[in-house]
Design a protein around this motif. Structure first.
Motif, PDB file in Angstrom:
ATOM      1  N   SER A  59       0.829  -1.213   0.000  1.00  0.00           N
ATOM      2  CA  SER A  59       0.000   0.000   0.000  1.00  0.00           C
ATOM      3  C   SER A  59       0.858   1.255   0.000  1.00  0.00           C
ATOM      4  CB  SER A  59      -0.924   0.009   1.221  1.00  0.00           C
ATOM      5  OG  SER A  59      -1.839  -1.047   1.157  1.00  0.00           O
ATOM      6  N   LEU A  60       1.932   1.242   0.772  1.00  0.00           N
ATOM      7  CA  LEU A  60       2.843   2.380   0.804  1.00  0.00           C
ATOM      8  C   LEU A  60       3.436   2.611  -0.579  1.00  0.00           C
ATOM      9  CD1 LEU A  60       4.353   4.483   2.606  1.00  0.00           C
ATOM     10  CD2 LEU A  60       6.116   2.736   2.896  1.00  0.00           C
ATOM     11  N   GLY A  61       3.886   1.542  -1.206  1.00  0.00           N
ATOM     12  CA  GLY A  61       4.457   1.655  -2.539  1.00  0.00           C
ATOM     13  C   GLY A  61       3.451   2.160  -3.563  1.00  0.00           C
ATOM     14  N   ALA A  62       2.226   1.667  -3.466  1.00  0.00           N
ATOM     15  CA  ALA A  62       1.181   2.107  -4.399  1.00  0.00           C
ATOM     16  C   ALA A  62       0.795   3.561  -4.149  1.00  0.00           C
ATOM     17  CB  ALA A  62      -0.038   1.207  -4.270  1.00  0.00           C
ATOM     18  N   SER A  63       0.727   3.954  -2.900  1.00  0.00           N
ATOM     19  CA  SER A  63       0.336   5.324  -2.558  1.00  0.00           C
ATOM     20  C   SER A  63       1.359   6.354  -3.026  1.00  0.00           C
ATOM     21  CB  SER A  63       0.167   5.472  -1.042  1.00  0.00           C
ATOM     22  OG  SER A  63      -0.884   4.660  -0.589  1.00  0.00           O
ATOM     23  N   PHE A  64       2.633   5.979  -2.984  1.00  0.00           N
ATOM     24  CA  PHE A  64       3.690   6.905  -3.356  1.00  0.00           C
ATOM     25  C   PHE A  64       4.246   6.639  -4.756  1.00  0.00           C
ATOM     26  CE2 PHE A  64       3.605   7.800   1.122  1.00  0.00           C
ATOM     27  CZ  PHE A  64       4.088   9.097   1.249  1.00  0.00           C
ATOM     28  N   ASN A  65       3.595   5.768  -5.501  1.00  0.00           N
ATOM     29  CA  ASN A  65       4.004   5.459  -6.869  1.00  0.00           C
ATOM     30  C   ASN A  65       5.443   4.943  -6.915  1.00  0.00           C
ATOM     31  OD1 ASN A  65       3.828   5.139  -9.600  1.00  0.00           O
ATOM     32  ND2 ASN A  65       3.821   7.309 -10.103  1.00  0.00           N
ATOM     33  N   ALA A  66       5.694   3.909  -6.090  1.00  0.00           N
ATOM     34  CA  ALA A  66       7.008   3.268  -6.023  1.00  0.00           C
ATOM     35  C   ALA A  66       6.852   1.806  -6.442  1.00  0.00           C
ATOM     36  CB  ALA A  66       7.569   3.374  -4.611  1.00  0.00           C
ATOM     37  N   PRO A  67       6.872   1.537  -7.762  1.00  0.00           N
ATOM     38  CA  PRO A  67       6.598   0.184  -8.255  1.00  0.00           C
ATOM     39  C   PRO A  67       7.588  -0.878  -7.779  1.00  0.00           C
ATOM     40  CG  PRO A  67       7.310   1.619 -10.048  1.00  0.00           C
ATOM     41  CD  PRO A  67       7.118   2.487  -8.851  1.00  0.00           C
ATOM     42  N   THR A  68       8.831  -0.502  -7.527  1.00  0.00           N
ATOM     43  CA  THR A  68       9.792  -1.477  -7.023  1.00  0.00           C
ATOM     44  C   THR A  68       9.374  -1.977  -5.649  1.00  0.00           C
ATOM     45  OG1 THR A  68      11.571  -0.429  -8.282  1.00  0.00           O
ATOM     46  CG2 THR A  68      12.227  -1.894  -6.494  1.00  0.00           C
ATOM     47  N   LEU A  69       8.888  -1.064  -4.819  1.00  0.00           N
ATOM     48  CA  LEU A  69       8.413  -1.456  -3.491  1.00  0.00           C
ATOM     49  C   LEU A  69       7.189  -2.354  -3.611  1.00  0.00           C
ATOM     50  CD1 LEU A  69       8.529  -1.425  -0.446  1.00  0.00           C
ATOM     51  CD2 LEU A  69       7.362   0.800  -0.486  1.00  0.00           C
ATOM     52  N   VAL A  70       6.297  -2.046  -4.516  1.00  0.00           N
ATOM     53  CA  VAL A  70       5.118  -2.891  -4.726  1.00  0.00           C
ATOM     54  C   VAL A  70       5.553  -4.302  -5.135  1.00  0.00           C
ATOM     55  CG1 VAL A  70       3.053  -3.253  -6.153  1.00  0.00           C
ATOM     56  CG2 VAL A  70       3.588  -0.962  -5.287  1.00  0.00           C
ATOM     57  N   ALA A  71       6.517  -4.392  -6.024  1.00  0.00           N
ATOM     58  CA  ALA A  71       7.014  -5.707  -6.467  1.00  0.00           C
ATOM     59  C   ALA A  71       7.673  -6.466  -5.317  1.00  0.00           C
ATOM     60  CB  ALA A  71       7.988  -5.532  -7.627  1.00  0.00           C
ATOM     61  N   LEU A  72       8.437  -5.775  -4.496  1.00  0.00           N
ATOM     62  CA  LEU A  72       9.070  -6.429  -3.347  1.00  0.00           C
ATOM     63  C   LEU A  72       8.031  -6.879  -2.328  1.00  0.00           C
ATOM     64  CD1 LEU A  72      12.197  -4.146  -2.858  1.00  0.00           C
ATOM     65  CD2 LEU A  72      12.179  -6.534  -3.623  1.00  0.00           C
ATOM     66  N   ALA A  73       6.995  -6.087  -2.146  1.00  0.00           N
ATOM     67  CA  ALA A  73       5.913  -6.474  -1.229  1.00  0.00           C
ATOM     68  C   ALA A  73       5.182  -7.703  -1.774  1.00  0.00           C
ATOM     69  CB  ALA A  73       4.955  -5.305  -1.029  1.00  0.00           C
ATOM     70  N   ASP A  74       4.970  -7.756  -3.076  1.00  0.00           N
ATOM     71  CA  ASP A  74       4.353  -8.946  -3.681  1.00  0.00           C
ATOM     72  C   ASP A  74       5.229 -10.175  -3.461  1.00  0.00           C
ATOM     73  OD1 ASP A  74       1.954  -7.868  -4.621  1.00  0.00           O
ATOM     74  OD2 ASP A  74       2.831  -7.298  -6.556  1.00  0.00           O
ATOM     75  N   LEU A  75       6.542  -9.989  -3.572  1.00  0.00           N
ATOM     76  CA  LEU A  75       7.474 -11.086  -3.313  1.00  0.00           C
ATOM     77  C   LEU A  75       7.320 -11.564  -1.870  1.00  0.00           C
ATOM     78  CD1 LEU A  75       9.857 -12.843  -4.286  1.00  0.00           C
ATOM     79  CD2 LEU A  75      11.375 -10.989  -3.541  1.00  0.00           C
ATOM     80  N   ALA A  76       7.191 -10.629  -0.946  1.00  0.00           N
ATOM     81  CA  ALA A  76       6.992 -10.989   0.466  1.00  0.00           C
ATOM     82  C   ALA A  76       5.688 -11.748   0.653  1.00  0.00           C
ATOM     83  CB  ALA A  76       7.006  -9.738   1.346  1.00  0.00           C
ATOM     84  N   LEU A  77       4.640 -11.293  -0.009  1.00  0.00           N
ATOM     85  CA  LEU A  77       3.345 -11.967   0.117  1.00  0.00           C
ATOM     86  C   LEU A  77       3.397 -13.397  -0.414  1.00  0.00           C
ATOM     87  CD1 LEU A  77       1.008  -9.020  -0.854  1.00  0.00           C
ATOM     88  CD2 LEU A  77       1.045 -10.210   1.357  1.00  0.00           C
ATOM     89  N   ASP A  78       4.277 -13.645  -1.361  1.00  0.00           N
ATOM     90  CA  ASP A  78       4.417 -14.988  -1.935  1.00  0.00           C
ATOM     91  C   ASP A  78       5.428 -15.847  -1.184  1.00  0.00           C
ATOM     92  OD1 ASP A  78       2.560 -14.367  -3.887  1.00  0.00           O
ATOM     93  OD2 ASP A  78       4.085 -13.776  -5.367  1.00  0.00           O
ATOM     94  N   SER A  79       6.058 -15.276  -0.154  1.00  0.00           N
ATOM     95  CA  SER A  79       7.108 -15.980   0.584  1.00  0.00           C
ATOM     96  C   SER A  79       6.632 -16.378   1.976  1.00  0.00           C
ATOM     97  CB  SER A  79       8.332 -15.074   0.717  1.00  0.00           C
ATOM     98  OG  SER A  79       8.820 -14.726  -0.554  1.00  0.00           O
ATOM     99  N   ALA A  80       7.408 -17.225   2.600  1.00  0.00           N
ATOM    100  CA  ALA A  80       7.100 -17.678   3.957  1.00  0.00           C
ATOM    101  C   ALA A  80       7.551 -16.625   4.971  1.00  0.00           C
ATOM    102  CB  ALA A  80       7.817 -18.995   4.243  1.00  0.00           C
ATOM    103  N   PRO A  81       6.863 -16.537   6.106  1.00  0.00           N
ATOM    104  CA  PRO A  81       7.271 -15.591   7.148  1.00  0.00           C
ATOM    105  C   PRO A  81       8.735 -15.799   7.530  1.00  0.00           C
ATOM    106  CG  PRO A  81       5.132 -16.510   7.677  1.00  0.00           C
ATOM    107  CD  PRO A  81       5.652 -17.274   6.483  1.00  0.00           C
ATOM    108  N   GLY A  82       9.448 -14.685   7.647  1.00  0.00           N
ATOM    109  CA  GLY A  82      10.846 -14.731   8.042  1.00  0.00           C
ATOM    110  C   GLY A  82      11.819 -14.994   6.907  1.00  0.00           C
ATOM    111  N   ASP A  83      11.351 -15.035   5.676  1.00  0.00           N
ATOM    112  CA  ASP A  83      12.227 -15.317   4.540  1.00  0.00           C
ATOM    113  C   ASP A  83      13.368 -14.290   4.506  1.00  0.00           C
ATOM    114  OD1 ASP A  83      13.465 -15.378   1.988  1.00  0.00           O
ATOM    115  OD2 ASP A  83      11.665 -16.240   1.094  1.00  0.00           O
ATOM    116  N   PRO A  84      14.595 -14.732   4.751  1.00  0.00           N
ATOM    117  CA  PRO A  84      15.710 -13.781   4.839  1.00  0.00           C
ATOM    118  C   PRO A  84      16.026 -13.069   3.522  1.00  0.00           C
ATOM    119  CG  PRO A  84      16.515 -16.031   4.942  1.00  0.00           C
ATOM    120  CD  PRO A  84      15.019 -16.102   4.980  1.00  0.00           C
TER     121      PRO A  84
END
Length: 100
Positions: A59-84
């Protein structure tokens, strides 16, 4: 990696107008929010807390028009908790953002 897109600068510039102090404050708030959510994500050990922090980053990435952050957040959503790997990428992203 381009840390922030030109869209990020255009978005905060449009919001701040000619007010340089407001522009600096918006950038600082973005960085502070990003660092807080990355910290929460790094401490999350259950699916729920991980997903909440990742969604907030998206949401932060989308609100501030930061597509790299949105992509990284999507990566987190697709990963297991604590993924280093995800945490490292997000921390690196946050560390590369210029303060002004």
């Amino acid at each position: 990696m381009a840390v922030l897109s030109n869209g990020f600068d255009a978005t905060i510039s449009a919001a701040a107008g000619e007010d340089a102090a407001l522009l600096a404050e918006l950038r600082a708030v973005f960085i502070e929010s990003l660092e807080r959510q990355v910290d929460l994500l790094s401490r999350a050990r259950c699916d729920g807390n991980w997903a909440v922090a990742a969604q907030r980053l998206k949401s932060l990435g989308a609100s501030f028009n930061a597509p790299t952050l949105v992509a990284l957040a999507d990566l987190a959503l697709d990963s297991a908790p604590g993924d280093p790997t995800v945490i490292r990428k997000l921390s690196q992203f946050a560390g590369e953002i210029p303060a002004s």
